[in-house]
Design an enzyme around this catalytic site. Sequence first.
Site, short mmCIF file in Angstrom:
data_model
loop_
_atom_site.label_atom_id
_atom_site.label_comp_id
_atom_site.label_asym_id
_atom_site.label_seq_id
_atom_site.Cartn_x
_atom_site.Cartn_y
_atom_site.Cartn_z
N GLY A 71 0.89 -1.24 0.11
CA GLY A 71 -0.03 -0.06 0.04
C GLY A 71 0.94 1.29 -0.07
O GLY A 71 0.61 2.25 -0.76
N THR A 72 1.94 1.34 0.80
CA THR A 72 2.68 2.59 0.84
C THR A 72 3.63 2.85 -0.47
O THR A 72 3.39 4.00 -0.95
CB THR A 72 3.87 2.25 1.81
OG1 THR A 72 3.22 2.07 3.21
CG2 THR A 72 4.79 3.39 2.13
N ASN A 151 -8.73 4.04 8.26
CA ASN A 151 -8.19 3.19 8.66
C ASN A 151 -8.35 3.27 10.36
O ASN A 151 -8.27 2.16 10.98
CB ASN A 151 -6.75 3.16 8.32
CG ASN A 151 -5.86 4.26 8.61
OD1 ASN A 151 -6.13 5.22 8.28
ND2 ASN A 151 -4.74 4.22 9.27
N GLN A 179 -7.98 0.15 3.15
CA GLN A 179 -8.98 -0.55 4.23
C GLN A 179 -10.10 -0.82 3.69
O GLN A 179 -10.88 -1.77 4.13
CB GLN A 179 -9.23 0.49 5.21
CG GLN A 179 -7.86 0.65 6.35
CD GLN A 179 -7.60 -0.53 7.14
OE1 GLN A 179 -8.47 -1.58 7.29
NE2 GLN A 179 -6.44 -0.77 7.48
N SER A 199 -3.83 -3.01 -0.94
CA SER A 199 -2.71 -3.65 -0.32
C SER A 199 -3.37 -5.31 0.10
O SER A 199 -4.41 -5.40 0.59
CB SER A 199 -2.04 -2.98 1.09
OG SER A 199 -1.49 -3.91 1.99
N HIS A 201 -2.03 -7.45 2.29
CA HIS A 201 -2.15 -8.09 3.61
C HIS A 201 -3.49 -7.51 4.49
O HIS A 201 -3.72 -8.05 5.63
CB HIS A 201 -0.62 -7.76 4.30
CG HIS A 201 -0.55 -6.58 4.98
ND1 HIS A 201 -0.84 -6.23 6.42
CD2 HIS A 201 0.22 -5.39 4.28
CE1 HIS A 201 -0.29 -5.08 6.46
NE2 HIS A 201 0.06 -4.48 5.40
N THR A 237 11.89 -7.74 -10.32
CA THR A 237 11.20 -8.89 -10.74
C THR A 237 9.91 -9.11 -10.21
O THR A 237 9.62 -8.84 -8.86
CB THR A 237 12.04 -10.43 -10.27
OG1 THR A 237 13.36 -9.97 -10.79
CG2 THR A 237 11.61 -11.43 -10.60
N CYS A 325 1.11 1.88 12.00
CA CYS A 325 2.32 2.39 11.75
C CYS A 325 2.68 3.64 12.51
O CYS A 325 4.02 4.08 12.54
CB CYS A 325 2.42 2.98 10.15
SG CYS A 325 1.87 1.62 9.28
#
Lengths: 380, 381
Positions: A71-72, A151, A179, A199, A201, A237, A325
Site C-alpha cells: 500500500g505504501t 483506517n 482499508q 494492499s 495483507h 522481478t 504504523c
Amino acid sequence: MERIYLDHAATSPMHPEVIERMTEVMKSEYGNPSSIHYFGRSARHIVDEARSALANSIGAKTNDIIFTSGGTEADNHAIFGTAESCRHRGKHIITTQIEHHAVLHACEELEKQGFEVTYLPVDPNGRVLVRDVEDALREDTILVTIMYGNNEIGTLQPIKEIGELLAEHPAKFHTDAVQAYGLERIDVQELKVDLLSVSAHKINGPKGIGFLYAHPDVKLSSRLFGGEQERKRRAGTENVPSIAGFQEAVRITQNEMETKRDELHSFKMLFMNKLKQEDAVFELNGSLDYSLPHVLNLSFPGTNVEAMLVNLDLAGIAASSGSACTAGSIDPSHVLVSMFGKGSDKLQNSIRFSFGLFNTKEQAERAAEQIAKIVKRLAK
Amino acid sequence: MIYFDNSATTKPYKEVLESFIKVSSEYFGNPSSLHGFGGKAERLLMQAREQIAHLLNVKHNEVYFTSGGTESNNLAIKGTALMHRKRGRHIITTGLEHASVKEAMDQLKELGCSISIIAPDKNGIVHAEDIEKEITPETILVSVMHVNNEIGSIQPIKEIGEMLKKHSRVVFHVDNVQGIGKVPLDLYQASVDLCTISAHKFHGLKGNGVLFIRDGLRLSPLLSGGNQEWKMRSGTENVAGIVAMAKALRLTINNMERRLSQILSIKRYIFEEMNKIEGITVHTPEKNSAPHIVNFSIEGFKAEVFVHALGERGIYISTTSACSSKKAAASSTLMAMGIPEKDAKSAVRISLSYDNTMEEAEVFIEAVKENVIRLREVMKS
C-alpha cells in the site's frame, strides 16, 4: 488463555487457501516471468491471470493494474508519480487531514519540493465535505487524493461525489482504498477515480504486495528504475507467489463479501451491545452510517489509552490506539485531532477495534466482557 | 528437467517455504502494533535482521529490508544523490551494471547529475585506477557491481574500496545481487558503504531484499509513510518473507562452504567442453569469474533459437539477463567489453546453483553438441 485478535486493520492473518496457493506456486512456479523459457512463460501466465482477476474486481482493464510492494508504495507511486509528470501544469494538491501516513508524508515531502498542499478538515464524524473539495479546487490543482475508508475510524468518504465533481477538472483523482477494498464493492468507472491503491495483507493476503490502479490517461513518472516490468511503470522481478496469493485472497473476498460484511457488522453491534449490558461507559467515534463494517473506534471516558492497551494485551485482546504504523510512539492520532481538536480528551482515551477472519461471535462477546471489566477498573 | 537459469531466479529451498508458511500462519501480526501479536512479529523481524547481519558480518542496524534488488539499488543511488546534491552532482559507475543501476543513473542524468561510465577491459572487468582518474571534488558516489549478471566477471571491489579511502567523501555502493553466496566479499574490509542483495537469487522468495547501509551514512528515503526501517523505508514489513530470506541466506552460505568445489568443477568441465566445440566462443573470463555463470556465443545462431532448442529438451538457459531478455538488442555488457555486435546477439548464459550436478552438465554438453551439428546442417541445406 485464548488470544483474541481485534486488530485486522493493522494486518490480517493469511487465509489458509492463500497459503496453500502460495506454497504450490513457490514450489513449482519459481521462474522469472521475464525469462523466455518454459519456467518464465509459466510464471508470466500466473502474473497475467492475477492481473486480470484484480482488474475485474474493480471494473478496470487488465493493463491498468501495476503491482507494487504494498500500500505504501502504491500511494507513493500515485502521488509522486502524478506530481512529477504534471508539475508543468501546476503545483497544487488537495488531500485531507485524516489520510494514512503513506499519503500524508508523501504530500509533506512534496511541499519541501515546492508543491502547495491543501489539507482539508473533516466533520466530527470524520467525513470530508464535497463542498470543501470544490472550494479548494483551483486551476493549477493537479491531484486530489482522498482515502476511501479511514483506517482509524472506519469512516467512508464521499468518493463518488468527489469523482463526479472532478470529472470536468483536469486534476487526477487518487483514492487510498487499502482499508475498504475487499469489503466495499468498488468500481473505478462508476467512482470516476484515476488512481486507486490496494494492499494484500489487509485482506488475508501476504505482506509485501499491493497494486495501484492507474487509468490509461494518467501519466505516472516511474519511481523504480530497472527492467521493463509492469509495462515500464515499476521495475523489479515480479513477486509471483505473492501475486498468486493476492489473487486467491481477492477471489475469496469477492465471493464472500456480502456474508462477510454482514458478519463483521454483527460483531460490531454485538460488541457494543455487550459493553452496554456490562455498564461500560463509551462513545462511538465516527458514525455507523458511513462506516467500514470491520472498524470500530470507541472512546472510554476517564481511561488512558496506554494503560488500556497494556491491560487489554494482558487479557489476551489485541487492539490498537490508531494506525499500526504510528502506534509505536502513541502520538495523539492525527485523525482524532482533525475530528475533535487538539484539546479533546478523546485523543487520550480512544481505542480502535477491527474485526476479521477467524473472529467469532463468542470472541466478540468475550472481548467486550473483558474490556468492560478493564474499563470499570481504570475509569476515574 | 535441467534448470540452468539461476541468475534469473532460483527455486526456493524447502526449509524457506516452511519458514514462510509458519510465520504467515502463526505470526501474522504487524510489527508496529503494540500488542502481543505485533510484539511477536517484531521479535521475529529483529531475529532475522540479526541473523542476516551476522551472515553478512555487519551490525544489525546496518541491515535495511526492501522489496528486492531493484528497490535496494534505486534507494542506494537516488537516496545518495538526493542527500548529497548540494555537495556535488557527479557519479561514477561502470558499463557492466544491471538495468536497475543503469536506468537509475539515466534518471539522475535527466535531473542534472553528470555520470561517468567506466568501460571494462576485454574480460569484463573494470580497474580501480580507471575509476580514480574520473574522481573530481564534485563526485558523491561510485557504484560498481560485484559479480556481473551476464558474464559472471568479478570486479575488484576490495581494490576499489581501498582506493576510495583516499576520497573519503565519496560513497561506495556495490550491487552484490549475483555475488552473494557465490563469491565472498567482506563489506568492512572492502570499505563498502552501501550493498544490495536480493532474496530470490539465493533460494529465498521474490519481493524481498536488503540494502546494507553503513552505520552513520545518511540517505534520502524513496518511500514516505509509516517510518518503518528507522525512517529509511516506509511500508509494513514483509515479516514472513524476511524470515524466509534469513533462512535462505544461512542455507546458501552453508552451501557455499560445503559445495563450492562441486560447482567449480562443473563450471570447469563446461568450460573445457565448450572450448572443444567448433564455432563456440566463451565470453566469461576463465580467471576472476564467479563459479556459477558461463556466457558463450555460437557462431551464426540467434540466441533465441538456441534457447528454444534446448528448452524443447527440458534444459532451461537464457539469452541475457532476464529483466531485459525480451529486447532483441545485443547485451550492453558484452558490447562494453568490445565483443562485436553479431557475437553479442548470439550470446547465451547458463547459471548454476549448488543443487546442479555433473550429470546435468554432461546432458547439457551433449545437447549443445547435437544442436550445433543439427542447426549447422539445416543452415547448409
